[in-house]
Write a protein that holds these residues in place. Structure first.
Motif, PDB file in Angstrom:
ATOM      1  N   GLN A   1      36.877  51.145  33.528  1.00  0.00           N
ATOM      2  CA  GLN A   1      37.964  51.485  32.301  1.00  0.00           C
ATOM      3  C   GLN A   1      39.038  52.584  32.095  1.00  0.00           C
TER       4      GLN A   1
ATOM      5  N   ILE B   1      55.034  38.695  39.436  1.00  0.00           N
ATOM      6  CA  ILE B   1      53.991  38.348  39.093  1.00  0.00           C
ATOM      7  C   ILE B   1      52.229  38.554  39.859  1.00  0.00           C
ATOM      8  N   ILE B   2      52.591  38.287  41.384  1.00  0.00           N
ATOM      9  CA  ILE B   2      51.519  38.278  42.889  1.00  0.00           C
ATOM     10  C   ILE B   2      50.917  39.201  42.032  1.00  0.00           C
TER      11      ILE B   2
ATOM     12  N   TYR C   1      39.784  44.060  37.185  1.00  0.00           N
ATOM     13  CA  TYR C   1      38.761  43.701  36.868  1.00  0.00           C
ATOM     14  C   TYR C   1      37.532  43.971  37.476  1.00  0.00           C
ATOM     15  N   ILE C   2      37.517  43.646  38.868  1.00  0.00           N
ATOM     16  CA  ILE C   2      36.595  43.328  39.631  1.00  0.00           C
ATOM     17  C   ILE C   2      35.775  44.574  40.109  1.00  0.00           C
ATOM     18  N   PHE C   3      36.116  45.973  40.214  1.00  0.00           N
ATOM     19  CA  PHE C   3      36.416  46.824  40.456  1.00  0.00           C
ATOM     20  C   PHE C   3      35.389  47.360  39.327  1.00  0.00           C
ATOM     21  N   ASN C   4      35.383  46.790  37.903  1.00  0.00           N
ATOM     22  CA  ASN C   4      34.797  47.347  36.588  1.00  0.00           C
ATOM     23  C   ASN C   4      35.332  49.085  35.782  1.00  0.00           C
TER      24      ASN C   4
ATOM     25  N   PHE D   1      43.226  42.061  38.029  1.00  0.00           N
ATOM     26  CA  PHE D   1      42.297  41.528  38.948  1.00  0.00           C
ATOM     27  C   PHE D   1      40.516  42.548  39.605  1.00  0.00           C
TER      28      PHE D   1
END
Lengths: 86, 354
Positions: B253, B237-238, B248-251, B245
């Motif tokens: 796609q 999970i970690i 998402y932060i580095f965007n 995360f």
């Protein structure tokens, strides 16, 4: 190594609490943002590091908006559990 | 009502009383995924090609654990072209045996007809029960179930090939994923597709092997098994949270879905088992360290080859290679690849005593 599943839940709850307690003004002044840039950061691939900052701020803002009310419930439940069951 | 390409999740499950499919495919909100698909595809009106969990009414479920009302076993469909549903279930050669559709790989039990009758009765009962419970679930969970079922569509040849690939990926081969009708092909057909069977089984085997190693060192108690199992879950999970995360932060796609990432992060347990078994057999620290090194190398090579096609953009030549989007993706790929040997080392080192 002795990780239990409960410790993950507890850690997640504490992290979300930390995000909810943040003071937006101080955070933004520290980051140096003007605070009202609602630009679409995701479409621009050539952005240097502003994209990451924008994403982080968007994430923080959305977490705060979404989790404000459920967090109260989670905290109450967790406190009850800890008080009753140690 | 647009359905998106690689991320298109299944449609509604039909309710068992009404045999016809729901004509109105309402668009459900997709479960929160971090990766957006690259381009939306136009919705096909009655396109069930992407719905792995909902079989055509003619095809009997032969892999066990289907949620629909059991249909009478009909003649197998001979599609002229390949479609994901037919590949999702057993190939047509297996469907011709009428009394053999309870579970895959258990053909030898069908010699006793009474056993088969009992098996069919139990299977029907289970299907009724699960059909009722599944149809009580909200639509979101049904979609998740159907998309997870894709990852369990494996057979023995695939598992064997994948295990060999994980332990020796250095032969030159084609690493690209197969697609059919804009959907990724189930792992039964394409060896390069990720699956959940190997990670799940190898994680359970790791827990058992860890218990074995502890037993040889007289450190075993039954609580250790539970502790190892829960720490496997927690570290998974970690790791997934950190990776999602970071994505998402580095965007970034990319074509890589969260579910795919979970599968790729689960392949390290095979290496852990190999390293632990080598230690178990020889009780020598040197052998353990060598096998750890080799397993880390082969897993890193395997992941780089697999994920390179999915995370890095298609080099259409429009962007220069060193532009920032590409750099971020390369760093992200390196992060994924470096995390795996670290976890292998960290999760096995407490089992090793000098």
């Amino acid at each position: 190594m002795g990780f239990s599943f409960y410790s993950v839940i507890e850690a997640a709850l504490l992290c979300i609490n930390a995000v909810a307690i943040l003071n937006e003004q101080r955070l933004l002044s520290r980051f140096g943002e003007s605070g009202n840039q609602y630009t679409t950061g995701y479409a621009d691939e050539f952005h240097q590091t502003g994209g990451a900052k924008q994403q982080l701020l968007t994430l923080i803002r959305s977490v705060r908006t979404v989790m404000r009310v459920p967090l109260i419930a989670f905290n109450i439940v967790t406190i009850l559990f800890l008080v009753l069951f140690g | 009502m647009s359905s998106r390409g690689p991320m298109r999740l299944g449609k509604n499950y039909p309710h068992p009383p009404s045999q016809q499919q729901q004509p109105q495919q309402q668009q459900q909100q997709p479960p929160s995924q971090f990766y957006q698909p690259t381009a939306p595809y136009p919705a096909a009106a009655n396109n069930y090609a992407g719905d792995f969990g909902m079989p055509q009414p003619q095809i009997p479920p032969s892999y066990g654990g289907d949620f629909n009302v059991p249909q009478p076993p009909p003649a197998p469909s001979h599609n002229a072209f390949f479609s994901p549903q037919t590949a999702f279930y057993a190939p047509p050669s297996q469907q011709q045996m009428p009394s053999n559709q309870a579970m895959p790989g258990v053909e030898y039990l069908s010699n006793n007809p009474l056993f088969n009758v009992g098996l069919n009765v139990v299977e029907q009962g289970m299907k009724d029960f699960t059909g009722k419970t599944v149809n009580m679930l909200p639509n979101e969970m049904k979609k998740s179930i159907s998309s997870i079922k894709y990852y369990f569509a494996v057979d023995q040849a695939y598992v064997f090939k994948k295990l060999c690939l994980l332990l020796f990926p250095f032969r030159p081969r084609n690493w690209s994923l197969g697609y059919s009708a804009d959907e990724p092909v189930p792992p039964r057909v394409d060896t390069n597709a990720p699956d959940y069977y190997i990670p799940l089984m190898s994680a359970i085997t790791y827990v058992l092997v860890a218990g074995l190693v502890l037993g040889t060192q007289d450190r075993f108690t039954p609580e250790q098994l539970g502790m190892h199992a829960s720490s496997v879950l927690v570290w998974n999970i970690i790791e997934i949270c950190v990776l999602c995360f970071t994505f998402y932060i580095f965007n970034v796609q990319s074509k890589l879905r969260t579910l795919d990432l979970i599968a790729y992060c689960g392949y390290k347990y095979v290496g852990m088992i190999a390293a632990l078994s080598s230690y178990l057999l020889t009780h020598s620290l040197f052998v353990y360290r060598c096998s750890l090194l080799y397993v880390s190398l082969s897993l890193s090579y395997f992941l780089v080859k697999c994920l390179r096609l999915q995370i890095l953009p298609d080099t259409g030549g429009s962007q220069p290679y060193g532009s920032n989007g590409n750099k971020r993706r390369i760093y992200l790929l390196l992060l994924v690849v470096i995390l795996q040997p670290f976890f292998i080392w960290y999760l096995t080192r407490h089992l090793i005593v000098d």
